[in-house]
Write an enzyme that holds these catalytic residues in place. Structure first.
Site, PDB file in Angstrom:
ATOM      1  N   ALA A  62      -0.276  -2.512  -8.321  1.00  0.00           N
ATOM      2  CA  ALA A  62      -0.256  -1.806  -9.383  1.00  0.00           C
ATOM      3  C   ALA A  62      -1.466  -0.915  -9.386  1.00  0.00           C
ATOM      4  O   ALA A  62      -1.166  -0.038  -8.916  1.00  0.00           O
ATOM      5  CB  ALA A  62      -2.083  -2.970  -9.853  1.00  0.00           C
ATOM      6  N   GLY A 101       0.821  -5.993  -6.001  1.00  0.00           N
ATOM      7  CA  GLY A 101       2.076  -6.319  -7.514  1.00  0.00           C
ATOM      8  C   GLY A 101       3.914  -5.676  -7.148  1.00  0.00           C
ATOM      9  O   GLY A 101       4.350  -6.324  -8.309  1.00  0.00           O
ATOM     10  N   GLU A 104       5.474  -7.999  -5.241  1.00  0.00           N
ATOM     11  CA  GLU A 104       5.478  -9.709  -5.785  1.00  0.00           C
ATOM     12  C   GLU A 104       6.645  -9.663  -6.449  1.00  0.00           C
ATOM     13  O   GLU A 104       7.635 -10.282  -6.932  1.00  0.00           O
ATOM     14  CB  GLU A 104       3.980  -9.695  -6.767  1.00  0.00           C
ATOM     15  CG  GLU A 104       2.700 -10.277  -5.696  1.00  0.00           C
ATOM     16  CD  GLU A 104       1.385 -10.383  -6.848  1.00  0.00           C
ATOM     17  OE1 GLU A 104       0.603  -9.172  -7.308  1.00  0.00           O
ATOM     18  OE2 GLU A 104       1.137 -11.610  -6.497  1.00  0.00           O
ATOM     19  N   GLU A 124      -4.381  -7.192  -1.933  1.00  0.00           N
ATOM     20  CA  GLU A 124      -5.576  -7.343  -2.883  1.00  0.00           C
ATOM     21  C   GLU A 124      -7.187  -8.005  -2.326  1.00  0.00           C
ATOM     22  O   GLU A 124      -8.274  -7.653  -2.717  1.00  0.00           O
ATOM     23  CB  GLU A 124      -5.073  -8.145  -4.175  1.00  0.00           C
ATOM     24  CG  GLU A 124      -3.878  -8.396  -4.823  1.00  0.00           C
ATOM     25  CD  GLU A 124      -2.681  -8.300  -4.203  1.00  0.00           C
ATOM     26  OE1 GLU A 124      -2.405  -8.397  -2.706  1.00  0.00           O
ATOM     27  OE2 GLU A 124      -1.659  -7.718  -4.816  1.00  0.00           O
TER      28      GLU A 124
END
Ligand code: NAD
Length: 701
Positions: A62, A101, A104, A124
């Protein structure tokens, strides 16, 4: 098309390329770029879509700078829905590190291929968060519940091969360059009529999970949670992946993610994340200062610290020579290193072959003449200024010009040590923590005359050997140990005032400290503090803060290494247990000093132990010993196992409120005396102005 995402047709494959240096973070423009490109691919002549990245890595995660800001559409989950629902096959091609992310995003694709050197992971939890874009729902559907939990609650990345073994990667592409090989892989999939594999379509059979599995997993986590709540929330999400349909699971994930983003624990962990990076910056040393080339290192003294430091360098592939006073001491030192490595092999953390490579990099000597060619020497001999100066004088006479001469001293004056050489500009402190091959903190100590390029070199080298570096100026004990003295003293005082060692330590451990300060002094060896105290001339006359520790040393109870200190230790497991003999000794010494014993709440124990940290930290800031309060937090989180979920002592103090702390310190001053409790002027000023250390730092930068 956005300027960080491009789309082109290569024959019958639509190629979406992300190019958002340095790490292709999932900023808003990347998200919307992917979304638009995907839309375009739905309507063109492509048969399948390849998602690939330029530069050194696949999407590495992210965009952390967007945290806390209002979300901008499309959100990552929205983009991932589009990928997963694409009517054309979408394949991710992974190189570098696909984390958070980024990983993901690849999991929403229908297939994933990766080069052998790639790594994937969901880190995370290290920021007090959980994978909030479907990771908690998709990983267990492929890799199984246990493997998914281990991956997400540790946050550690895994290799492409390991990911492939877990089913998370469909193809490890050997040889050739990434783009060409990935295109071939996509063509093969198209030609073989491979189906659109959506992870969401997999259901986990609840009966395949052992009864009580989640409960046991939670219990295990709780033991090492140290104030963190994210690991437990990850378990709840994975439980939802088993018991709920995908969309409900995703909702649950979002709900818990939102809770964590707003939690004080995550805010504290994010503070530490940024503080660690900031600590590497020396305010008056330019980031592009040329550094000295460090190819060979020597360590003087192969004891507890020297051996661990040597291992740190060998682990990073840097050859190191260990110098000891005589052959017997040398063989003992090298023997301990070999033993430490063999323990790592037994634990399955390192292969025999790797250990052999590392041992090959460590050589021993008893002659200073063998140090003529090294680029850096780290002295780790006994904590005695005369011996250290003797060593530095010898180093000055044999080491080549430009060689950095560092001391691992915990307390001695680096400027004084530097006077033993004709090159004080090349002298600095490199204060490692025990065990030096494990502990991440390195205090880089700046002497009066230390050259800027020496500091830049040592900061960079520290990072290379896996350490988190913090700059300290010279003072007794530097940042960490100087602050520790009040902390340790109050723990001792609390014993005399009526607590048992176990009460003090459990209050600290319940707060999240990895180990209470009394157990920690047993681990370090009570003789270390004893010797340091005997060498000091400015100790307060009041023996309340050290009489028990001194008596224990004189009884031969040196701590863990002698099987007993404040606690007794099981010789096999090293497990500690309370010792009635010590508790009686404490009562006896308190009676001798006329101290009445009473009961204390955990809260008061924490205040007595931690407020001295905060107060001394404030003095350290005023004197310019530390560059910024967040550096002190990094020292305490990485060097003293202060819980990251509390953000370090200065961050924690800001949350408690400096006014509250100041007033309480004044009460303690009135009760216990000004020689122990004297509010730092900076603390007093900030308390009266209603400010925080963070605000003070911002106005000083
Ligand atoms: P140690 O007693 O375990 O080891 C010291 C070693 O130095 C011994 O092996 C000794 O033979 C050797 N030595 C002594 N004089 C020497 C000389 N003139 N030339 C070569 N070798 C010599 O001590 P340690 O715990 O490893 O501490 C070393 C230094 O590191 C001290 O300055 C200490 O303050 C500092 N330090 C210790 C810790 C810790 O937790 N032990 C942590 C950080 C820093």
């Amino acid at each position: 098309m956005s300027n960080v995402v491009s789309y082109e047709l290569v024959d019958n494959i639509g190629v979406i390329t992300v190019n958002n240096p340095p790490v292709n973070a999932l900023s808003h423009s990347v998200r919307s770029g992917i979304q638009n490109a995907l839309q375009q691919a739905q309507d063109d002549d492509s048969d399948a879509v390849l998602l690939i990245c330029e530069g050194r890595t696949f999407i590495a995660g992210a965009d952390i700078t967007e945290f806390g800001k209002p979300p901008q559409s499309p959100s990552l989950p929205e983009v991932l829905v589009s990928i997963e629902n694409s009517k054309k096959l979408v394949v991710a091609a992974i190189h570098g590190t696909a984390l958070g992310g980024g990983f993901e995003t690849s999991l929403a694709c229908h297939y994933r291929c990766a080069v052998p050197g790639a790594k994937v992971g969901l880190p995370e939890v290290k920021l007090g968060l959980l994978p909030g874009a479907g990771g908690t729902q998709r990983v267990p559907r492929i890799a199984g519940v246990k493997a998914a939990l281990d991956m997400m609650t540790s946050g550690n990345p895994i290799s492409a091969q390991a990911a492939s073994d877990m089913g998370l990667i469909d193809e490890v592409i050997e040889g050739g360059e990434l783009r060409g090989s990935a295109l071939n892989y996509v063509r093969d999939l198209v030609e073989s009529g491979a189906p659109l594999k959506r992870i969401r379509d997999i259901n986990i059979d609840p009966s395949s999970i052992e009864p009580g599995f989640f409960e046991n997993y939670r219990k295990q986590l709780a033991r090492k949670a140290r104030g963190q709540i994210a690991p437990e929330r990850i378990v709840s999400c994975v439980e939802a992946a088993v018991t709920m349909p995908m969309d409900r699971g995703l909702e649950r994930e979002r709900e818990l993610f939102t809770e964590l983003v707003q939690s004080p624990e995550s805010a504290a962990m994010r503070h530490i994340f940024f503080a660690e990076r900031e600590a590497a910056r020396i305010k008056d040393v330019a980031g592009d200062t040329p550094v000295r080339d460090i190819r060979r290192v020597a360590i003087i003294g192969g004891g507890t610290m020297g051996g661990g430091i040597a291992m740190s360098f060998a682990n990073a592939g840097i050859p190191v020579t260990l110098l000891e006073i005589n052959d017997e001491a040398l063989q003992r030192g090298l023997g301990i290193i070999r033993k430490n490595y063999s323990i790592t092999v037994k634990k399955g953390k390192l292969s025999e072959a790797r250990v052999a490579e590392r041992l090959e990099l460590i050589s021993g000597t008893t002659s200073y003449l063998d140090l003529a060619d090294v680029d850096l020497v780290i002295e780790a001999v006994f904590e005695n200024p005369d011996i250290k100066k003797e060593v530095f004088a010898k180093l000055d006479s044999v080491c080549k010009p430009g060689c950095i001469l560092a001391s691992n001293t915990s307390y001695q004056d680096i400027d004084d040590i530097a006077t033993a050489t004709g090159r004080p500009e090349d002298v600095c402190g490199m204060h490692f923590f025990s065990p030096a091959n494990v502990m991440k903190l390195l205090e880089v100590v700046r002497g009066e005359k230390t050259a800027k390029d020496v500091l830049a070199t040592v900061m960079k080298l520290g990072k290379k050997i896996g350490k988190v570096c913090v700059l300290s100026k010279v003072c007794y004990g530097f940042i960490g140990n100087r602050m520790l003295s009040g902390y340790g003293r109050e723990a001792q005082m609390l014993l005399m005032d009526g607590c048992t060692p176990a009460q003090v330590d459990s209050a600290l451990e319940n707060f999240g400290m990895a180990m209470g300060v009394i157990a920690m002094s047993d681990l370090a060896g009570l003789d270390v503090g004893y010797k340091a105290r005997k060498a000091r001339k400015d100790l307060p006359a009041d023996p309340k803060g050290y009489i028990v520790a001194d008596t224990l040393v004189e009884m031969g109870r040196l701590g863990q290494k002698s099987g007993a200190g404040f606690y007794q230790y099981d010789p096999a497991t090293r497990a500690r247990s309370s010792d009635p003999e010590v508790e009686a000794l404490i009562r006896e010494k308190a009676a001798e000093l006329g101290i009445g014993q009473q009961q204390f709440s955990d809260e008061e124990i924490l205040q007595r132990c931690f407020f001295p940290l905060v107060n001394e930290g404030a003095l350290i800031l005023e004197e310019g010993i530390a560059q910024r309060p967040s550096d002190i937090d990094v020292v305490y989180v990485y060097g003293y196992a202060f819980p990251a979920a509390k953000g370090g002592p200065m961050y924690w103090a800001d949350q408690v409120g400096l006014k509250v702390i100041y007033e309480r310190i004044c009460e303690f001053r009135d009760r216990y005396g000004e020689q122990y409790w004297k509010p730092a002027p900076l603390l007093e000023r900030l308390a009266s102005e209603g400010k925080t250390f963070a605000e003070w730092a911002a106005s000083n930068d």
